[in-house]
Design a protein around this motif. Structure first.
Motif, PDB file in Angstrom:
ATOM      1  N   TRP A 162      31.118  32.630  36.519  1.00 12.01           N
ATOM      2  CA  TRP A 162      29.688  33.025  36.605  1.00 12.01           C
ATOM      3  C   TRP A 162      29.008  32.463  38.039  1.00 12.01           C
ATOM      4  CZ3 TRP A 162      26.561  36.823  36.088  1.00 12.01           C
ATOM      5  CH2 TRP A 162      25.150  36.609  36.554  1.00 12.01           C
ATOM      6  N   PRO A 163      29.143  31.217  38.168  1.00 11.94           N
ATOM      7  CA  PRO A 163      28.480  30.392  39.267  1.00 11.94           C
ATOM      8  C   PRO A 163      29.013  31.127  40.596  1.00 11.94           C
ATOM      9  CG  PRO A 163      29.133  28.711  37.864  1.00 11.94           C
ATOM     10  CD  PRO A 163      29.610  30.007  37.278  1.00 11.94           C
ATOM     11  N   ALA A 164      30.457  31.187  40.645  1.00 10.78           N
ATOM     12  CA  ALA A 164      31.069  31.797  41.721  1.00 10.78           C
ATOM     13  C   ALA A 164      30.722  33.270  42.213  1.00 10.78           C
ATOM     14  CB  ALA A 164      32.530  31.749  41.403  1.00 10.78           C
ATOM     15  N   LEU A 165      30.704  34.155  41.088  1.00 15.18           N
ATOM     16  CA  LEU A 165      30.267  35.340  41.231  1.00 15.18           C
ATOM     17  C   LEU A 165      28.690  35.411  41.440  1.00 15.18           C
ATOM     18  CD1 LEU A 165      30.903  38.144  40.580  1.00 15.18           C
ATOM     19  CD2 LEU A 165      29.888  38.311  38.387  1.00 15.18           C
ATOM     20  N   SER A 166      27.748  34.611  40.980  1.00 17.28           N
ATOM     21  CA  SER A 166      26.597  35.156  41.454  1.00 17.28           C
ATOM     22  C   SER A 166      26.465  34.471  42.927  1.00 17.28           C
ATOM     23  CB  SER A 166      25.449  34.293  40.380  1.00 17.28           C
ATOM     24  OG  SER A 166      25.530  32.976  40.272  1.00 17.28           O
ATOM     25  N   SER A 167      27.005  33.505  43.210  1.00 13.05           N
ATOM     26  CA  SER A 167      26.877  33.005  44.742  1.00 13.05           C
ATOM     27  C   SER A 167      27.390  34.174  45.794  1.00 13.05           C
ATOM     28  CB  SER A 167      27.151  31.561  45.028  1.00 13.05           C
ATOM     29  OG  SER A 167      28.514  31.715  45.429  1.00 13.05           O
ATOM     30  N   LEU A 168      28.639  34.762  45.319  1.00 16.61           N
ATOM     31  CA  LEU A 168      29.107  36.025  46.080  1.00 16.61           C
ATOM     32  C   LEU A 168      28.075  36.821  46.299  1.00 16.61           C
ATOM     33  CD1 LEU A 168      32.697  36.100  44.455  1.00 16.61           C
ATOM     34  CD2 LEU A 168      32.155  35.373  47.037  1.00 16.61           C
ATOM     35  N   LEU A 169      27.564  37.290  44.933  1.00 21.09           N
ATOM     36  CA  LEU A 169      26.575  38.499  45.113  1.00 21.09           C
ATOM     37  C   LEU A 169      25.393  38.201  45.972  1.00 21.09           C
ATOM     38  CD1 LEU A 169      26.865  39.851  41.470  1.00 21.09           C
ATOM     39  CD2 LEU A 169      27.998  40.778  43.542  1.00 21.09           C
ATOM     40  N   THR A 170      25.119  37.148  45.821  1.00 27.90           N
ATOM     41  CA  THR A 170      23.779  36.530  46.519  1.00 27.90           C
ATOM     42  C   THR A 170      24.038  36.594  48.080  1.00 27.90           C
ATOM     43  OG1 THR A 170      23.221  35.220  44.796  1.00 27.90           O
ATOM     44  CG2 THR A 170      21.892  34.709  46.871  1.00 27.90           C
ATOM     45  N   ARG A 171      25.302  36.310  48.347  1.00 23.60           N
ATOM     46  CA  ARG A 171      25.493  36.461  49.908  1.00 23.60           C
ATOM     47  C   ARG A 171      25.699  37.952  50.367  1.00 23.60           C
ATOM     48  NH1 ARG A 171      30.773  33.208  50.635  1.00 23.60           N
ATOM     49  NH2 ARG A 171      32.073  35.037  51.000  1.00 23.60           N
ATOM     50  N   HIS A 172      26.198  38.767  49.202  1.00 22.12           N
ATOM     51  CA  HIS A 172      26.438  40.230  49.594  1.00 22.12           C
ATOM     52  C   HIS A 172      25.206  41.016  49.173  1.00 22.12           C
ATOM     53  CE1 HIS A 172      30.220  40.265  51.347  1.00 22.12           C
ATOM     54  NE2 HIS A 172      30.636  39.328  50.299  1.00 22.12           N
ATOM     55  N   ARG A 173      24.235  40.351  48.870  1.00 20.20           N
ATOM     56  CA  ARG A 173      22.875  41.269  48.447  1.00 20.20           C
ATOM     57  C   ARG A 173      22.570  42.378  49.280  1.00 20.20           C
ATOM     58  NH1 ARG A 173      19.084  40.312  44.251  1.00 20.20           N
ATOM     59  NH2 ARG A 173      19.766  38.099  43.917  1.00 20.20           N
ATOM     60  N   GLY A 174      22.110  43.420  48.821  1.00 16.42           N
ATOM     61  CA  GLY A 174      21.910  44.799  49.347  1.00 16.42           C
ATOM     62  C   GLY A 174      23.099  45.452  49.984  1.00 16.42           C
ATOM     63  N   GLU A 175      24.361  45.015  49.710  1.00 13.15           N
ATOM     64  CA  GLU A 175      25.608  45.439  50.022  1.00 13.15           C
ATOM     65  C   GLU A 175      26.067  46.412  48.978  1.00 13.15           C
ATOM     66  OE1 GLU A 175      26.680  42.694  53.853  1.00 13.15           O
ATOM     67  OE2 GLU A 175      27.629  42.795  52.092  1.00 13.15           O
ATOM     68  N   CYS A 176      27.005  47.287  49.317  1.00 16.58           N
ATOM     69  CA  CYS A 176      27.788  47.995  48.359  1.00 16.58           C
ATOM     70  C   CYS A 176      28.886  47.562  47.903  1.00 16.58           C
ATOM     71  CB  CYS A 176      28.008  49.439  48.681  1.00 16.58           C
ATOM     72  SG  CYS A 176      28.875  50.429  47.996  1.00 16.58           S
ATOM     73  N   GLY A 177      29.397  47.247  46.387  1.00 15.74           N
ATOM     74  CA  GLY A 177      30.331  46.915  46.057  1.00 15.74           C
ATOM     75  C   GLY A 177      31.002  47.172  44.680  1.00 15.74           C
ATOM     76  N   ILE A 178      32.100  46.668  44.314  1.00 13.84           N
ATOM     77  CA  ILE A 178      32.802  46.951  43.121  1.00 13.84           C
ATOM     78  C   ILE A 178      33.135  45.706  42.426  1.00 13.84           C
ATOM     79  CG2 ILE A 178      34.535  48.313  41.862  1.00 13.84           C
ATOM     80  CD1 ILE A 178      34.882  49.836  44.218  1.00 13.84           C
ATOM     81  N   ILE A 179      32.785  45.472  41.497  1.00 12.28           N
ATOM     82  CA  ILE A 179      33.278  44.341  40.477  1.00 12.28           C
ATOM     83  C   ILE A 179      34.267  44.847  39.248  1.00 12.28           C
ATOM     84  CG2 ILE A 179      32.950  42.290  38.999  1.00 12.28           C
ATOM     85  CD1 ILE A 179      29.868  42.259  40.164  1.00 12.28           C
ATOM     86  N   TYR A 180      35.553  44.384  39.460  1.00 12.54           N
ATOM     87  CA  TYR A 180      36.470  45.002  38.572  1.00 12.54           C
ATOM     88  C   TYR A 180      36.860  44.007  37.502  1.00 12.54           C
ATOM     89  CZ  TYR A 180      38.045  49.108  40.823  1.00 12.54           C
ATOM     90  OH  TYR A 180      38.300  50.498  41.445  1.00 12.54           O
ATOM     91  N   CYS A 181      36.777  44.412  36.145  1.00 15.16           N
ATOM     92  CA  CYS A 181      37.066  43.499  34.995  1.00 15.16           C
ATOM     93  C   CYS A 181      38.293  44.206  34.169  1.00 15.16           C
ATOM     94  CB  CYS A 181      35.779  43.384  34.013  1.00 15.16           C
ATOM     95  SG  CYS A 181      34.381  42.926  35.052  1.00 15.16           S
ATOM     96  N   LEU A 182      38.847  43.159  33.536  1.00 16.19           N
ATOM     97  CA  LEU A 182      40.218  43.878  32.850  1.00 16.19           C
ATOM     98  C   LEU A 182      39.718  44.591  31.414  1.00 16.19           C
ATOM     99  CD1 LEU A 182      42.846  40.999  32.993  1.00 16.19           C
ATOM    100  CD2 LEU A 182      42.889  43.328  33.873  1.00 16.19           C
ATOM    101  N   THR A 183      38.442  44.172  30.701  1.00 16.43           N
ATOM    102  CA  THR A 183      38.466  44.755  29.625  1.00 16.43           C
ATOM    103  C   THR A 183      37.048  45.326  29.658  1.00 16.43           C
ATOM    104  OG1 THR A 183      37.456  42.910  28.626  1.00 16.43           O
ATOM    105  CG2 THR A 183      39.661  42.967  28.316  1.00 16.43           C
ATOM    106  N   ARG A 184      36.846  46.331  28.590  1.00 20.57           N
ATOM    107  CA  ARG A 184      35.619  47.250  28.565  1.00 20.57           C
ATOM    108  C   ARG A 184      34.450  46.290  28.212  1.00 20.57           C
ATOM    109  NH1 ARG A 184      37.838  51.920  24.844  1.00 20.57           N
ATOM    110  NH2 ARG A 184      38.957  53.215  26.448  1.00 20.57           N
TER     111      ARG A 184
ATOM    112  N   VAL B  55      30.036  47.428  38.015  1.00 18.96           N
ATOM    113  CA  VAL B  55      30.878  46.571  37.356  1.00 18.96           C
ATOM    114  C   VAL B  55      31.932  47.520  36.563  1.00 18.96           C
ATOM    115  CG1 VAL B  55      31.060  44.731  35.780  1.00 18.96           C
ATOM    116  CG2 VAL B  55      29.045  45.130  36.944  1.00 18.96           C
ATOM    117  N   ALA B  56      33.191  47.518  36.850  1.00 17.86           N
ATOM    118  CA  ALA B  56      33.975  48.665  36.072  1.00 17.86           C
ATOM    119  C   ALA B  56      35.479  47.980  35.601  1.00 17.86           C
ATOM    120  CB  ALA B  56      34.180  49.630  37.125  1.00 17.86           C
ATOM    121  N   THR B  57      36.081  48.813  34.899  1.00 17.66           N
ATOM    122  CA  THR B  57      37.533  48.465  34.686  1.00 17.66           C
ATOM    123  C   THR B  57      38.212  49.217  35.561  1.00 17.66           C
ATOM    124  OG1 THR B  57      37.738  50.552  33.086  1.00 17.66           O
ATOM    125  CG2 THR B  57      37.038  48.385  32.015  1.00 17.66           C
TER     126      THR B  57
END
Ligand code: ADP
Ligand code: MG
Length: 545
Positions: A243-265, A310-312
């Motif tokens: 979680w901390p790693a993800l939220s810092s990445l997203l903060t750095r990329h705020r306003g930009e378009c992106g995809i977060i892939y997860c393994l399960t629904r 956020v997607a599979t």
């Protein structure tokens, strides 16, 4: 002017070919079979669409997904090229109309009403198809086995048969489709053998020889363009708590378009809730959501209403959004093939973009569980046969042929997982490892991945996405303006101006519409429609700063 360049410019608006395109097009036009192995986003479609414009007969394109066909046909029509698709979603009347138009155009023996009197033939012909002649017909692989379709195909002139996503023919590819095995049989049923061209992004040697053998390609011209995507930065973070790693990445990329892939629904659902609670605006996508919700999520993301999805791995095939600035794997994917395909959705516009894996051992456990215990959906159970089918998708083996040796398949999946584990846990350059996996030689230092950069003292990393002298404030103002216009006119943001052009605006600050027209690669129609508003925004910015 060489007609292929003319068509490139007139229909597609491009001035030059990308690596490999011209060679394979020329080779196809000379009548030789072809196999194009080019990474996602390299521009495979053009390699058969341009020959299709020149060939006298019809070009038949076999494509595995309804959504892919629809997108391609819509894009061709927008460019003034006659194209249609036939699949289970097309109603019978429309299907009939399309087929009779094509018969009228390409019939080996023109229909009786055309032959009857030569003087009236031309008007009858034009009554058959008033619009642009149909140069390309997209069909699903199962269509080729339908007796009516075979009868139809035998009576018309087919110049080129193109197999898109040709790795679907191989059991060792990522998305095996049993119906692809029947394509060769269809080709043999035709009175005159067309040129056959196959395209895929999978470079694996087993898949390549499966394609050549199973499609019975005749001494094909094989084109392999490099798999490297120099604008992508690769990073692997081993983290206990993601979680901390993800939220810092997203903060750095705020306003930009992106995809977060997860393994399960389940992870998709819980993570997107957590993100929303923490003030990130996201949407989410997985296979168990109702169709309308999935479509809405996709639309919101494509249209820029939600920047992050956020997607599979059920999400993304056929998605060609140019300005995806980051792809984060919240879980380690099950194979390098999956990883390259998913991460490769970043940076299609050629601008720097980040591909980051957050991994820990739990991911290995989940993937192992999938491989051993995944449910199986045999090919003939997939309704209509036209649904997305990936070997393991959301933990289910999809569209597996009944004859497949499951133990062998599982052993193969385990080997692929092991290669993925070596990627995340090793210490060599990520790019070198990845290219090596796909059979390409690469230097041991790329300078653009977390492994190479960890050799450089901290603080010297070149992570900025924005060229030196550009104003980031102006850039975000211009993006905001573009989003407003996109909503007002109901047009996708990047169709107004892609990020690349906004960067140029922010750097060069054009103060008039004519000045904008001098920018290389700019779309004139957009300049005339929206240029003035951007000029105003730039002026305002310059005056107030
Ligand atoms: P692939 O099927 O290889 O993944 P596509 O055929 O969908 O890739 O093409 C990806 C993008 O590249 C499309 O937006 C396409 O219009 C663009 N493209 C293809 N060829 C060229 C070219 N010669 N110049 C500029 N853009 C191109
Ligand atoms: Mg493609």
């Amino acid at each position: 002017m060489n007609p292929i360049y003319q068509n490139l410019k007139t229909y597609f608006g491009y001035d030059s070919f990308r690596p490999g395109q011209e060679k394979i097009i020329t080779s196809i036009l000379s009548g030789r079979d072809a196999l194009g192995i080019m990474p996602t986003g390299a521009g495979k479609s053009l390699c058969y669409q341009i020959p299709a414009l020149t060939f006298p007969g019809l070009t038949l394109v076999v494509s595995p997904l309804i959504s892919l066909m629809e997108d391609q046909v819509a894009a061709l029509k927008r460019r003034g090229i006659g194209a249609e698709f036939i699949n289970s979603a097309v109603d019978i009347n429309r299907k009939q109309r399309i087929l009779s138009n094509i018969s009228a155009q390409y019939s080996c023996n023109p229909p009786a009403y055309i032959r009857r009197t030569s003087s009236s033939s031309s008007s009858a012909f034009h009554r058959c198809y008033k619009s642009t002649p149909i140069k390309l017909l997209y069909v699903s692989p199962e269509r080729l086995s339908a007796p009516e379709f075979r009868a139809f195909a035998q009576k018309i002139r087919i110049s080129l048969l193109c197999v898109d996503e040709a790795h679907c023919i191989s059991l060792w590819g990522r998305q095996f489709r049993p119906e692809y095995m029947k394509i060769a049989d269809f080709i043999e049923s035709l009175p005159v053998r067309p040129v056959v061209a196959a395209f895929t992004a999978t470079a694996n040697a087993e898949v390549r020889s499966d394609i050549i053998d199973n499609l019975k390609l005749r001494e094909p011209y094989v084109l392999t363009t490099g798999f490297d995507r120099p604008n992508l930065y690769f990073e692997v973070q081993k983290v206990k708590d993601k979680w901390p790693a993800l939220s810092s990445l997203l903060t750095r990329h705020r306003g930009e378009c992106g995809i977060i892939y997860c393994l399960t629904r389940r992870t998709v659902e819980s993570l997107s809730r957590k993100l929303e609670v923490n003030g990130f605006t996201v949407t989410h996508y997985h296979g168990a959501m109702p169709l309308e919700e999935r479509e809405k999520a996709q639309r919101d993301w494509l249209g820029g209403k939600r920047n992050v999805i956020v997607a599979t791995n059920a999400f993304g095939m056929g998605i060609d959004k140019p300005d995806v600035r980051f792809v984060i794997h919240y879980n380690m994917p099950g194979s390098m093939e999956n990883y390259y395909q998913e991460a490769g959705r970043a940076g299609r516009d050629g601008l720097p973009s980040d591909c980051i894996i957050l991994y820990n051992y739990r991911d290995v456990v989940i993937n192992r569980f999938f491989i051993s215990y995944a449910g199986i959906m045999p090919g003939d159970m997939v309704k209509g046969g036209e649904h997305r089918s990936v070997s393991i998708i959301e933990g289910v083996y999809v569209a597996i042929d009944n004859d497949v040796d499951l133990d062998e398949l599982r052993a193969h999946e385990r080997r692929k997982l092991a290669a993925m584990q070596r990627f995340v846990a090793g210490d060599v350059c990520l790019r070198q490892y990845m290219l090596g996996y796909f059979g390409e030689h690469a230097p041991s230092y790329c300078g653009k991945c977390s492994r190479c950069l960890s050799l450089i003292p901290f603080g010297q990393h070149q992570t900025s996405l924005i060229p030196d002298v550009e104003s980031p404030d102006l850039y975000s103002e211009l993006r905001a303006l573009r989003l407003r216009l996109s909503r007002k006119y109901d047009i996708l943001p990047h169709k107004i101006f892609p990020d690349k052009i906004l960067h140029v605006f922010a750097r060069a600050r054009p103060r008039s519409v004519p000045a904008m027209l001098l920018i290389e690669g700019i779309n004139f129609v957009s300049v005339f429609r929206y240029g003035r508003e951007f000029v105003e925004e730039i002026r305002l910015f310059v005056e107030t700063n």
